[in-house]
Design a protein around this motif. Structure first.
Motif, short mmCIF file in Angstrom:
data_model
loop_
_atom_site.label_atom_id
_atom_site.label_comp_id
_atom_site.label_asym_id
_atom_site.label_seq_id
_atom_site.Cartn_x
_atom_site.Cartn_y
_atom_site.Cartn_z
N LEU A 149 38.11 42.49 38.43
CA LEU A 149 38.74 43.10 39.63
C LEU A 149 39.25 42.06 40.50
CD1 LEU A 149 36.52 46.18 40.54
CD2 LEU A 149 39.02 46.17 39.81
N ASP A 150 40.43 41.74 40.78
CA ASP A 150 40.94 40.71 41.53
C ASP A 150 42.15 41.26 42.55
OD1 ASP A 150 42.15 38.51 42.54
OD2 ASP A 150 41.38 37.06 41.00
N MET A 151 43.53 41.21 41.68
CA MET A 151 44.58 41.54 42.62
C MET A 151 44.97 40.82 43.81
SD MET A 151 44.38 45.74 42.60
CE MET A 151 43.25 46.72 41.44
N ARG A 152 44.70 39.50 43.94
CA ARG A 152 45.05 38.58 44.96
C ARG A 152 46.36 38.10 44.45
NH1 ARG A 152 40.34 34.69 45.36
NH2 ARG A 152 40.74 35.13 43.08
N MET A 153 47.52 38.38 45.18
CA MET A 153 48.76 37.69 45.05
C MET A 153 48.54 35.99 45.34
SD MET A 153 51.77 39.85 46.69
CE MET A 153 51.73 41.64 46.15
N ASP A 154 47.81 35.76 46.32
CA ASP A 154 47.14 34.60 46.90
C ASP A 154 46.03 34.22 46.42
OD1 ASP A 154 46.57 32.27 47.97
OD2 ASP A 154 47.26 32.77 49.80
N ARG A 155 45.76 33.65 45.32
CA ARG A 155 44.47 33.41 44.83
C ARG A 155 43.58 32.42 45.61
NH1 ARG A 155 45.50 32.86 38.40
NH2 ARG A 155 44.03 34.45 37.76
N ILE A 235 44.60 50.03 46.12
CA ILE A 235 43.84 48.81 46.26
C ILE A 235 44.44 47.47 46.32
CG2 ILE A 235 41.58 47.35 45.35
CD1 ILE A 235 40.83 50.24 45.70
N ARG A 236 45.24 47.50 45.73
CA ARG A 236 46.52 46.26 45.79
C ARG A 236 47.12 45.87 47.06
NH1 ARG A 236 52.14 47.00 43.37
NH2 ARG A 236 52.50 46.73 45.53
#
Ligand code: SAM
Length: 327
Positions: A149-155, A235-236
């Protein structure tokens, strides 16, 4: 990088409409605030070149996703009047000031995630596939496509979908699933997430999909729209603080327009579109001699475009122009 990867990164929507409104052949400074794979930006540069304009053009490309910047760099490296910045578009003013740019001729915001972000297995934006033939009691996980589970545009950002799902309170989960997901089973879903994470942290998109699958009635599980779509969207939006970014950035962008400058926003769901519509309206009402809305109703993609690119189907394009001030 092979041409296929570059081409498939993201198919841009409503390119003709964007070009007609922004008119890059006028020259000047244009800012693509959501660069993605850089195809809108490239279309601006190509139209400028094709119309054999005598004036000069400079294109700024901003994206908070470092991978997008890398892809776009490859696509745009043959143009020498392009400046790319890995940043959040809320900082557009600072980025332009750093380059001693005052007002600009055009700004494009093409919201949401790119196809590349959605399709890239490592990013955790897409749900794992739920296998309806497997029973929930089965030891085999129903989900065949387990992704962290991540969904970060900016990692580089700290908070990810894992943190939201595992550490937000039940009330906070209810709120985001209701407000951002517009999901009517928000209470039950938040409850089940909290019950599940007491046993073990929820680590993958597949685990989340399985929790949601346990709540959704059978008929929804076989519908055209994936039953977890609303929760994933919620969530996103939360992870990337998407609605706040738009609300904060729009007034800054409108204020950056030169006389004749145009701001275009393409949005993909009603929550975003409502913010854009209301912000444009409030500027046009407060400063009627200065700002004019160019799209009384939002423009939508043609049937032919939707046919060839299903992701375009929910796009809505709104534009506003500045009529006075410096050129
Ligand atoms: C729909 S894609 C844009 C595609 C692009 N128009 C093209 O031609 O390929 C949206 C992009 O905007 C970026 N993005 C979303 N919100 C952002 C923000 N607040 N600041 C900077 N970039 C953002 C995402 O990382 C994603 O790459």
């Amino acid at each position: 990088m092979n041409e296929d990867i570059k081409t498939n990164y993201h198919q841009p929507v409503m390119v003709d409409e964007v070009l007609q409104l922004l008119k890059p052949e006028r020259g000047g400074v244009f800012v693509d605030c959501t660069l993605g794979g850089g195809r809108h930006a490239r279309a601006l540069l190509e139209q400028f070149k094709a119309k054999n304009s005598k004036c000069k053009i400079k294109v700024f490309g901003i994206d908070r996703d470092a991978e997008a910047i890398e892809h776009a760099k490859e696509r745009l490296n043959k143009y020498d009047n392009v400046i790319l910045a890995k940043d959040n578009f809320v900082n557009v003013n600072q980025i332009l000031e750093d380059h001693k740019i005052g007002k600009v001729g055009g700004i494009l915001v093409d919201l949401g995630v790119s196809s590349h972000q959605l399709d890239d297995a490592g990013r955790g934006f897409s749900f794992g596939r739920w296998d309806s033939s497997a029973s929930p009691q089965n030891d085999n996980n129903n989900c065949q496509n387990d992704i962290p589970l991540d969904m970060r545009m900016d990692r580089e950002q700290d908070i990810s979908a894992y943190d939201v799902i595992n550490y937000y309170s039940e009330r906070e989960l209810e709120r985001i699933i209701r407000e951002y997901g517009e999901e009517r089973r928000f209470r039950q879903i938040a409850r089940e997430i909290v019950i599940a994470r007491k046993k073990k942290k929820i680590e993958t998109t597949g685990e989340l999909v399985d929790i949601i699958a346990g709540i959704m009635p059978g008929k929804l599980k076989h519908g055209r729209k994936h039953f977890a779509t609303n929760v994933f969207r919620a969530i996103r939006i939360e992870v990337n603080d998407e609605l706040d970014a738009i609300s904060t950035a729009l007034p800054i962008m409108i204020n950056k327009l030169a006389r004749g400058g145009v701001l275009i926003v393409i949005s993909f769901h009603s929550l975003e579109d409502r913010i854009v519509k209301n912000m444009f309206k409030s500027f046009a009402l407060e400063y009627p001699a200065r700002y004019q809305i160019l799209t009384k109703k939002p423009l939508v993609p043609s049937d032919a475009e939707v046919e060839s690119n299903r992701r375009a189907r929910s796009a809505k394009l709104r534009a506003i122009t500045r009529m006075d001030g410096e050129l």
